[in-house]
Design a protein around this motif. Structure first.
Motif, PDB file in Angstrom:
ATOM      1  N   ASP A  13     -15.565  -4.784  -0.825  1.00  0.00           N
ATOM      2  CA  ASP A  13     -16.751  -4.222  -1.462  1.00  0.00           C
ATOM      3  C   ASP A  13     -18.057  -4.740  -0.870  1.00  0.00           C
ATOM      4  O   ASP A  13     -19.099  -4.158  -1.061  1.00  0.00           O
ATOM      5  CB  ASP A  13     -16.747  -4.559  -2.969  1.00  0.00           C
ATOM      6  CG  ASP A  13     -15.645  -3.814  -3.701  1.00  0.00           C
ATOM      7  OD1 ASP A  13     -15.160  -2.799  -3.167  1.00  0.00           O
ATOM      8  OD2 ASP A  13     -15.296  -4.237  -4.820  1.00  0.00           O
ATOM      9  N   GLU A  15      -4.323   1.179  -2.484  1.00  0.00           N
ATOM     10  CA  GLU A  15      -4.212  -0.221  -2.085  1.00  0.00           C
ATOM     11  C   GLU A  15      -3.309  -0.984  -3.052  1.00  0.00           C
ATOM     12  O   GLU A  15      -3.346  -0.762  -4.263  1.00  0.00           O
ATOM     13  CB  GLU A  15      -5.597  -0.881  -2.063  1.00  0.00           C
ATOM     14  CG  GLU A  15      -6.596  -0.182  -1.163  1.00  0.00           C
ATOM     15  CD  GLU A  15      -6.304  -0.353   0.311  1.00  0.00           C
ATOM     16  OE1 GLU A  15      -5.666  -1.347   0.691  1.00  0.00           O
ATOM     17  OE2 GLU A  15      -6.737   0.520   1.092  1.00  0.00           O
ATOM     18  N   ASP A  26       0.852  -1.187   0.000  1.00  0.00           N
ATOM     19  CA  ASP A  26       0.000   0.000   0.000  1.00  0.00           C
ATOM     20  C   ASP A  26       0.891   1.242   0.000  1.00  0.00           C
ATOM     21  O   ASP A  26       1.968   1.235   0.589  1.00  0.00           O
ATOM     22  CB  ASP A  26      -0.894   0.028   1.242  1.00  0.00           C
ATOM     23  CG  ASP A  26      -1.937  -1.075   1.248  1.00  0.00           C
ATOM     24  OD1 ASP A  26      -2.048  -1.801   0.241  1.00  0.00           O
ATOM     25  OD2 ASP A  26      -2.629  -1.215   2.268  1.00  0.00           O
ATOM     26  N   ASP A  66      -3.418  -4.287  -3.551  1.00  0.00           N
ATOM     27  CA  ASP A  66      -4.168  -5.361  -4.181  1.00  0.00           C
ATOM     28  C   ASP A  66      -5.657  -5.089  -4.054  1.00  0.00           C
ATOM     29  O   ASP A  66      -6.104  -4.425  -3.127  1.00  0.00           O
ATOM     30  CB  ASP A  66      -3.855  -6.708  -3.509  1.00  0.00           C
ATOM     31  CG  ASP A  66      -2.404  -7.113  -3.684  1.00  0.00           C
ATOM     32  OD1 ASP A  66      -1.937  -7.100  -4.830  1.00  0.00           O
ATOM     33  OD2 ASP A  66      -1.760  -7.425  -2.667  1.00  0.00           O
ATOM     34  N   TYR A  67      -6.390  -5.652  -4.993  1.00  0.00           N
ATOM     35  CA  TYR A  67      -7.846  -5.568  -4.935  1.00  0.00           C
ATOM     36  C   TYR A  67      -8.345  -6.597  -3.928  1.00  0.00           C
ATOM     37  O   TYR A  67      -7.946  -7.758  -3.954  1.00  0.00           O
ATOM     38  CB  TYR A  67      -8.432  -5.838  -6.308  1.00  0.00           C
ATOM     39  CG  TYR A  67      -9.934  -5.991  -6.276  1.00  0.00           C
ATOM     40  CD1 TYR A  67     -10.755  -4.925  -5.933  1.00  0.00           C
ATOM     41  CD2 TYR A  67     -10.530  -7.200  -6.579  1.00  0.00           C
ATOM     42  CE1 TYR A  67     -12.124  -5.063  -5.895  1.00  0.00           C
ATOM     43  CE2 TYR A  67     -11.911  -7.358  -6.549  1.00  0.00           C
ATOM     44  CZ  TYR A  67     -12.697  -6.274  -6.198  1.00  0.00           C
ATOM     45  OH  TYR A  67     -14.058  -6.414  -6.156  1.00  0.00           O
ATOM     46  N   ASP A  68      -9.237  -6.171  -3.044  1.00  0.00           N
ATOM     47  CA  ASP A  68      -9.839  -7.065  -2.060  1.00  0.00           C
ATOM     48  C   ASP A  68     -11.329  -7.110  -2.325  1.00  0.00           C
ATOM     49  O   ASP A  68     -12.063  -6.177  -1.967  1.00  0.00           O
ATOM     50  CB  ASP A  68      -9.552  -6.568  -0.646  1.00  0.00           C
ATOM     51  CG  ASP A  68     -10.150  -7.460   0.422  1.00  0.00           C
ATOM     52  OD1 ASP A  68     -10.631  -8.561   0.092  1.00  0.00           O
ATOM     53  OD2 ASP A  68     -10.110  -7.057   1.602  1.00  0.00           O
ATOM     54  N   PRO A  69     -11.824  -8.187  -2.965  1.00  0.00           N
ATOM     55  CA  PRO A  69     -13.267  -8.252  -3.264  1.00  0.00           C
ATOM     56  C   PRO A  69     -14.132  -8.256  -2.003  1.00  0.00           C
ATOM     57  O   PRO A  69     -15.271  -7.840  -2.042  1.00  0.00           O
ATOM     58  CB  PRO A  69     -13.419  -9.561  -4.047  1.00  0.00           C
ATOM     59  CG  PRO A  69     -12.153 -10.310  -3.876  1.00  0.00           C
ATOM     60  CD  PRO A  69     -11.101  -9.351  -3.426  1.00  0.00           C
ATOM     61  N   GLU A  70     -13.560  -8.683  -0.870  1.00  0.00           N
ATOM     62  CA  GLU A  70     -14.305  -8.695   0.389  1.00  0.00           C
ATOM     63  C   GLU A  70     -14.565  -7.272   0.887  1.00  0.00           C
ATOM     64  O   GLU A  70     -15.530  -7.030   1.622  1.00  0.00           O
ATOM     65  CB  GLU A  70     -13.542  -9.475   1.457  1.00  0.00           C
ATOM     66  CG  GLU A  70     -13.293 -10.938   1.091  1.00  0.00           C
ATOM     67  CD  GLU A  70     -14.576 -11.735   0.951  1.00  0.00           C
ATOM     68  OE1 GLU A  70     -15.497 -11.527   1.757  1.00  0.00           O
ATOM     69  OE2 GLU A  70     -14.642 -12.567   0.022  1.00  0.00           O
TER      70      GLU A  70
END
Length: 159
Positions: free
Chosen positions: A158, A150, A70, A152-156
């Protein structure tokens, strides 16, 4: 051959070079000492070449990319603008941008004192710039906000 194969070949040739001088029986024993020494030197020279090639291979191998982390950037903004004034690597640079713009809005001979206010309970919140001229303090509408990009993308996140 890659680096590890060159290392293994260098080790094999070094061991083989030592065996040339330890030959007491077999066909190597029928060779003269000078001939065995010549074979030994050839094996050691070839082993050195493989060791050098292994070293070069490690130097030319692409480095593994660093792990994503990050990153915090500082957004300078004006309340009446749709777009940020700029993004900066540190808060001081973003604040300097805002202060320069406020200075340009006043006469050159005006003595300005800049005061940045921030919520003490949340140091990562928005910093707001006030300007003091004499005894009068006025909000300027300029802000600096810490923004985390960020890694990395964190789908959680959202959900």
């Amino acid at each position: 051959m890659a680096g590890p194969e060159h290392i293994r070949e260098a080790e094999r040739l070094t061991k083989q070079a030592e065996e040339w001088m330890d030959a007491d029986t077999g066909w190597k024993a029928r060779l003269s000492t000078a001939e065995r020494l010549a074979h030994r030197q050839a094996d050691l020279a070839t082993a050195q070449v493989h060791a050098l090639l292994a070293l070069v291979a490690t130097q030319l191998a692409p480095a593994a990319p660093p792990a994503a982390q990050d990153v915090t950037v500082y957004r300078a903004a004006y309340e009446h603008s749709l777009f940020p004034l700029g993004l900066y690597a540190n808060a001081e640079a973003a604040q300097a941008h805002c202060e320069a713009l406020v200075s340009g809005e006043h006469p050159a001979d005006a003595v300005l004192f800049f005061e940045w206010s921030v919520d003490e309970d949340d140091p990562e919140s928005v910093c707001e710039l006030d300007v003091r001229i004499g005894t009068e303090t006025t909000p300027t509408g300029y802000t600096v906000t810490a923004v985390v990009a960020e890694a990395d993308y964190d789908p959680e996140a959202d959900a």
